[in-house]
Every structure is written in structure tokens, then in C-alpha cells.
Design a protein around this motif. Structure first.
Motif, short mmCIF file in Angstrom:
data_model
loop_
_atom_site.label_atom_id
_atom_site.label_comp_id
_atom_site.label_asym_id
_atom_site.label_seq_id
_atom_site.Cartn_x
_atom_site.Cartn_y
_atom_site.Cartn_z
N SER A 277 0.45 -1.02 -0.19
CA SER A 277 -0.03 0.21 -0.50
C SER A 277 0.92 1.03 -0.20
O SER A 277 2.07 1.34 0.96
N VAL A 278 0.26 2.03 -0.80
CA VAL A 278 0.98 3.86 -0.85
C VAL A 278 0.51 4.33 -0.45
O VAL A 278 -0.69 4.71 -0.81
N PRO A 279 0.86 4.96 0.71
CA PRO A 279 0.00 6.10 1.27
C PRO A 279 0.07 7.38 0.12
O PRO A 279 0.81 7.94 -1.37
N LEU A 280 -0.72 8.21 0.13
CA LEU A 280 -2.16 9.04 -1.05
C LEU A 280 -0.59 10.58 -1.73
O LEU A 280 -0.57 10.62 -2.21
N THR A 281 0.16 10.70 -0.04
CA THR A 281 0.85 11.32 -0.32
C THR A 281 2.30 10.96 -1.57
O THR A 281 2.72 12.03 -1.72
N GLU A 282 2.55 10.06 -1.27
CA GLU A 282 3.39 9.76 -1.80
C GLU A 282 3.15 9.31 -3.27
O GLU A 282 3.76 9.08 -4.06
N PRO B 42 2.75 8.62 -7.44
CA PRO B 42 3.05 9.34 -8.11
C PRO B 42 2.08 9.90 -8.85
O PRO B 42 2.90 10.91 -9.51
N VAL B 43 1.06 9.67 -8.99
CA VAL B 43 0.09 10.18 -9.84
C VAL B 43 -1.09 11.04 -9.02
O VAL B 43 -1.29 10.49 -8.25
N PRO B 44 -1.03 12.36 -8.38
CA PRO B 44 -2.00 13.22 -8.80
C PRO B 44 -3.59 12.61 -9.14
O PRO B 44 -3.64 12.68 -10.12
N LEU B 45 -4.50 12.28 -7.66
CA LEU B 45 -5.84 11.93 -8.42
C LEU B 45 -6.07 13.39 -8.33
O LEU B 45 -6.70 14.39 -7.68
N LYS B 46 -7.48 13.18 -9.96
CA LYS B 46 -8.04 14.27 -9.97
C LYS B 46 -8.99 14.22 -9.57
O LYS B 46 -9.59 13.48 -10.27
N LEU B 47 -9.57 14.91 -8.42
CA LEU B 47 -11.48 15.11 -8.43
C LEU B 47 -11.68 15.89 -8.61
O LEU B 47 -11.32 17.47 -7.59
#
Length: 176
Positions: free
Chosen positions: A6-11, A13-18
Motif C-alpha cells: 500500500s502506498v500512502p496518497l502523499t507519495e 506518483p500520480v495526483p488524483l483529480k477529483l
């Protein structure tokens, strides 16, 4: 050993676009505290129903049937008398407690005894009404309804707390 990582959202590599609406819906669906808090209003309403049930009428009933067979010695007779007896009974009641502190009870019962020793059966019936009024010094309807009213207040408070939690979460998401 290899397995899912599991990779935390802060690390990520691709930002989420919401969109803001998607972020709000996602936060509302995935907030575990809010999920638990959502159950509280329903639980509180069960307490309210329980307090309301104190004023529900209570119906009761009882019935029985017995049969006996015996031999009796009759004075002056050389043989025993064979005696058969049947008894039927039924009792019904309806009781309710009113908010005024009054207890109202209605009851009816009937019995029939039929014996081979007698030509006709014996029957009895009884009906009754009982009205009991509690002493009202310092009491009365406000005292009798206090628990029900408190349960209603607790239910509404629980609703407001859940709404406040949801609105606070939405406000935090909108600020981000």
C-alpha cells in the motif's frame, strides 16, 4: 515474501483529480467515524419506542381443561360410583397504563364444571373493571411522560449530532 504494497496518497506518483463534489462524496462514503455516528439516531429511536411501550395495552389470557375419573363410595350402597368430571376455564385480561398515572384493567373469566354425579353442569362467569389512580403529589402527567420526552430529545440530539458531523466533514473537504 511478496504481497500487495500500500502506498500512502502523499507519495503517490500520480495526483488524483477529483471535482469538489466527488471529493465530498468520497469523504462521506469513506469516513469510518461518520459511518458509526450514522447508526446512533436509529439506536436512539429504539430507546424512544421502548419508553413509548410503557403506555401500550397488555393483553393476557389463560385457559385450561381437566378431566378426572374416580370411584366414590356411596354411604349405604355396596358398589362404588364411577365419577367422571370435566372442568373448563378461560380468563382474559386487558391492562393499560395511561400518562395520567391511571392503570385501567378489564378482565373476564368463565368456568364450567360438568360431573356425572349431577344432572346439570355448574357454570360461572365473572367480568371486572379495575381503575387505579396513583397519588399525584409532585407527579402527574409531566412525571409519567418524563422518560418518553427525554428519549425523544435524545433522538433529536443524535440526529443533529450526525448532521453536524457530516456538515463539518463537507466543510473541511471544501476548504482543502
Amino acid at each position: 515474501a511478496s504481497g500487495p504494497v500500500s502506498v500512502p496518497l502523499t507519495e503517490s506518483p500520480v495526483p488524483l483529480k477529483l471535482t469538489v463534489n466527488e471529493a465530498i462524496l468520497d469523504a462521506l462514503e469513506n469516513n469510518s467515524g461518520l459511518k458509526v455516528q450514522r447508526l446512533n439516531p436509529g439506536i436512539r429511536r429504539t430507546y424512544e419506542a421502548q419508553e413509548r411501550a410503557a403506555f401500550d395495552p397488555v393483553f393476557g389470557g389463560d385457559g385450561s381443561r381437566t378431566r378426572t375419573r374416580s370411584e366414590e363410595l356411596v354411604v349405604g350402597e355396596p358398589d362404588f360410583l364411577d365419577v367422571k368430571t370435566e372442568s373448563d376455564s378461560l380468563a382474559l385480561s386487558l391492562t393499560t397504563f395511561l400518562p395520567t398515572g391511571t392503570k385501567l384493567a378489564l378482565s373476564a373469566e368463565g368456568n364450567v364444571d360438568d360431573s356425572s354425579k349431577f344432572d346439570n353442569p355448574f357454570a360461572s362467569t365473572r367480568a371486572g373493571i379495575a381503575l387505579t389512580q396513583s397519588l399525584l403529589r409532585g407527579g402527574g402527567m409531566p412525571a409519567n411522560l418524563a422518560n418518553l420526552r427525554q428519549a425523544g430529545i435524545d433522538s433529536r440530539r443524535s440526529d443533529y449530532e450526525w448532521r453536524y458531523g457530516a456538515e463539518a466533514l463537507v466543510a473541511r473537504v471544501e476548504q482543502i
